[in-house]
Design a protein around this motif. Sequence first.
Motif, short mmCIF file in Angstrom:
data_model
loop_
_atom_site.label_atom_id
_atom_site.label_comp_id
_atom_site.label_asym_id
_atom_site.label_seq_id
_atom_site.Cartn_x
_atom_site.Cartn_y
_atom_site.Cartn_z
N SER A 163 14.07 -38.44 -128.72
CA SER A 163 14.47 -39.12 -127.40
C SER A 163 13.11 -38.96 -126.36
N PHE A 164 13.11 -39.80 -125.59
CA PHE A 164 12.04 -40.01 -124.19
C PHE A 164 11.82 -38.65 -123.60
N LYS A 165 12.80 -37.60 -123.97
CA LYS A 165 12.58 -36.38 -123.14
C LYS A 165 11.59 -35.71 -123.15
N GLU A 166 10.79 -35.87 -124.40
CA GLU A 166 9.65 -35.17 -124.52
C GLU A 166 8.57 -35.11 -123.62
N ARG A 167 8.32 -36.04 -122.96
CA ARG A 167 7.44 -36.28 -122.06
C ARG A 167 7.38 -35.48 -120.96
N GLY A 168 8.75 -35.59 -120.16
CA GLY A 168 9.01 -34.98 -119.11
C GLY A 168 9.00 -33.51 -119.24
N ALA A 169 9.78 -33.04 -120.24
CA ALA A 169 9.87 -31.44 -120.55
C ALA A 169 8.58 -30.80 -121.00
N LEU A 170 7.81 -31.57 -121.85
CA LEU A 170 6.36 -30.84 -122.02
C LEU A 170 5.61 -30.87 -120.98
N ASN A 171 5.66 -31.70 -120.03
CA ASN A 171 4.65 -31.82 -118.76
C ASN A 171 5.46 -30.76 -117.86
N ARG A 172 6.58 -30.41 -117.63
CA ARG A 172 6.95 -29.41 -116.84
C ARG A 172 6.62 -27.92 -117.34
N PRO A 218 1.52 -18.42 -116.12
CA PRO A 218 1.65 -17.51 -117.10
C PRO A 218 2.93 -16.66 -116.96
N GLU A 219 3.29 -16.16 -115.61
CA GLU A 219 4.40 -15.39 -115.41
C GLU A 219 5.66 -16.03 -115.73
N GLU A 220 5.78 -17.24 -115.19
CA GLU A 220 6.91 -18.10 -115.62
C GLU A 220 7.16 -18.39 -117.00
N ARG A 221 6.00 -18.35 -117.79
CA ARG A 221 6.20 -18.65 -119.28
C ARG A 221 6.87 -17.35 -119.70
N ARG A 222 6.35 -16.17 -119.47
CA ARG A 222 6.94 -15.15 -120.19
C ARG A 222 8.39 -14.88 -119.77
N ARG A 223 8.75 -15.13 -118.39
CA ARG A 223 10.42 -15.01 -118.16
C ARG A 223 11.03 -16.13 -118.97
N GLY A 224 10.55 -17.04 -119.24
CA GLY A 224 11.41 -18.20 -119.93
C GLY A 224 12.13 -19.00 -118.93
N VAL A 225 12.63 -20.18 -119.70
CA VAL A 225 13.28 -21.25 -118.73
C VAL A 225 14.81 -21.48 -119.28
N VAL A 226 15.67 -22.08 -118.47
CA VAL A 226 16.97 -22.48 -118.53
C VAL A 226 17.19 -23.68 -118.13
N ALA A 227 18.10 -24.49 -118.91
CA ALA A 227 18.33 -25.79 -118.55
C ALA A 227 19.80 -26.14 -118.76
N ALA A 228 20.57 -27.23 -118.06
CA ALA A 228 21.89 -27.75 -118.34
C ALA A 228 21.65 -29.14 -119.10
N SER A 229 22.02 -29.42 -120.27
CA SER A 229 21.65 -30.67 -120.85
C SER A 229 22.89 -31.13 -121.98
N ALA A 230 23.06 -32.35 -122.01
CA ALA A 230 23.71 -33.00 -123.05
C ALA A 230 23.14 -33.13 -124.48
N GLY A 231 21.86 -32.66 -124.45
CA GLY A 231 21.18 -32.82 -125.82
C GLY A 231 19.72 -32.92 -126.03
N ASN A 232 19.55 -34.12 -125.07
CA ASN A 232 18.22 -34.74 -125.42
C ASN A 232 17.12 -33.91 -124.48
N HIS A 233 17.24 -33.55 -123.36
CA HIS A 233 16.44 -32.55 -122.67
C HIS A 233 16.34 -31.29 -123.28
N ALA A 234 17.55 -31.02 -124.02
CA ALA A 234 17.56 -29.80 -124.42
C ALA A 234 16.87 -29.67 -125.70
N GLN A 235 16.69 -30.43 -126.48
CA GLN A 235 16.01 -30.55 -127.72
C GLN A 235 14.33 -30.60 -127.30
N ALA A 236 14.05 -31.50 -126.34
CA ALA A 236 12.72 -31.63 -125.89
C ALA A 236 12.22 -30.27 -125.38
N LEU A 237 12.95 -29.72 -124.78
CA LEU A 237 12.71 -28.10 -123.84
C LEU A 237 12.56 -27.23 -125.03
#
Length: 400
Positions: free
Chosen positions: A50-59, A65-84
């Motif tokens: 899906s198209f979601k890869e561009r936005g997920a990767l950019n974000r 570096p500190e935020e990367r260490r903590r990790g991310v959480v998201a709500a998604s029906a699937g495409n944003h989820a897979q891209a993230l």
Amino acid sequence: MTVVFADIQAAQGRIAGQVDRTPVRYSRRLSQLTGAEVWVKYDNLHFTGSFKERGALNRLLMLSPEERRRGVVAASAGNHAQALAYHGGRLGVPVTIVMPEGTPFAKINGTRQHGAEVVIHGLDFSGSTEEAKRLEAERGYVFVSAFDDEGIVAGQGVCAIEFLEDAPDIDAMIIPIGGGGLIAGCAIAAKALKPGIKVYGVEAARYPSFTAKRAGRPPVCTGQTIAEGIAIKAVGDIPFGLANDLIDEVFVVDEADFERGVSFMATLEKTVCEGAGAGGLAALLAYPERFKGMKVGIELTGGNIDARMLAVVLNRELVRERRLIVYRILGDDRPGMLSAMAAVIGGLGGNIIDVVHNRLALDVPAKGAEFDIMVETRDSAHADEIGEALKERGYELRMG
């Protein structure tokens, strides 16, 4: 709150070489079908579908570096989820995804395969978002919205840059709207590159949240839709604020046209398309007079559809076209009846798929029976030809 064309150009540079550049192709078959000159951008060909890869990767690339260490959480029906999940795994960022109940298995499994922790919670996207926000507070994750985020919007806008580089002569783009991140980014980029271009949105009739917000009324969103990727009860505040003045019109489309879009993408374009991904084609099918003769670009946003659902949609389209039809015949319950009816059908080239022989229907005489015969035909005229032949042989007939 702002995203300008320069932000989208920066996102394009940031993600370059890490996200596939998907093709744009002129479709002769869809042009013949709709009366418009149709170009398709095949974002179902991204690695995660899906198209979601561009936005997920950019974000993700904008995290500290500190935020990367903590990790991310998201709500998604699937495409944003897979891209993230995919790009988080590549970058070493832990990803947790909350998905609503009823999310297609293809999207759940795809997300887990990319290494994310998947939590199934909530009856819809709103319920999943509440749980994701709770996990953000409890575990210190960075919440990454699927659409209500400037970094997401900027990344999605790269789609329009690519589209217009490959098809500079299009008069209009049709973009599916769920939370609004894609159409916001694309509208900003498209209007910057080609001020006269029309940008149209398309929503599922059961989830017209952007249309409702434009009209200043609360959205009425309920029920199941094949376009679950855009089944969002409340469009994002950020994308709405950015896109509202740039979008020329939003078309609200019924389920049947989304189904037809999926089917025609498979049968005419030979490509797999999920319900939301068929939104652009669905709008062309629902409002052909609005686009006749125009050069239109449609964004095929994704191809993550369950195989079972794809099969259901394809068979339902055969029913609409009367290439699959059920002849309900009321007749005597005596030896040879079924073979006699089959001889009529087969003699005219009909292919019998299934037979249900019901002796217990109370509106049929005790010495009679009801025969439901499912037949594959060439087209609607062929279906009528078989039906008339059965009537001429004296069978009491209803066609389904």
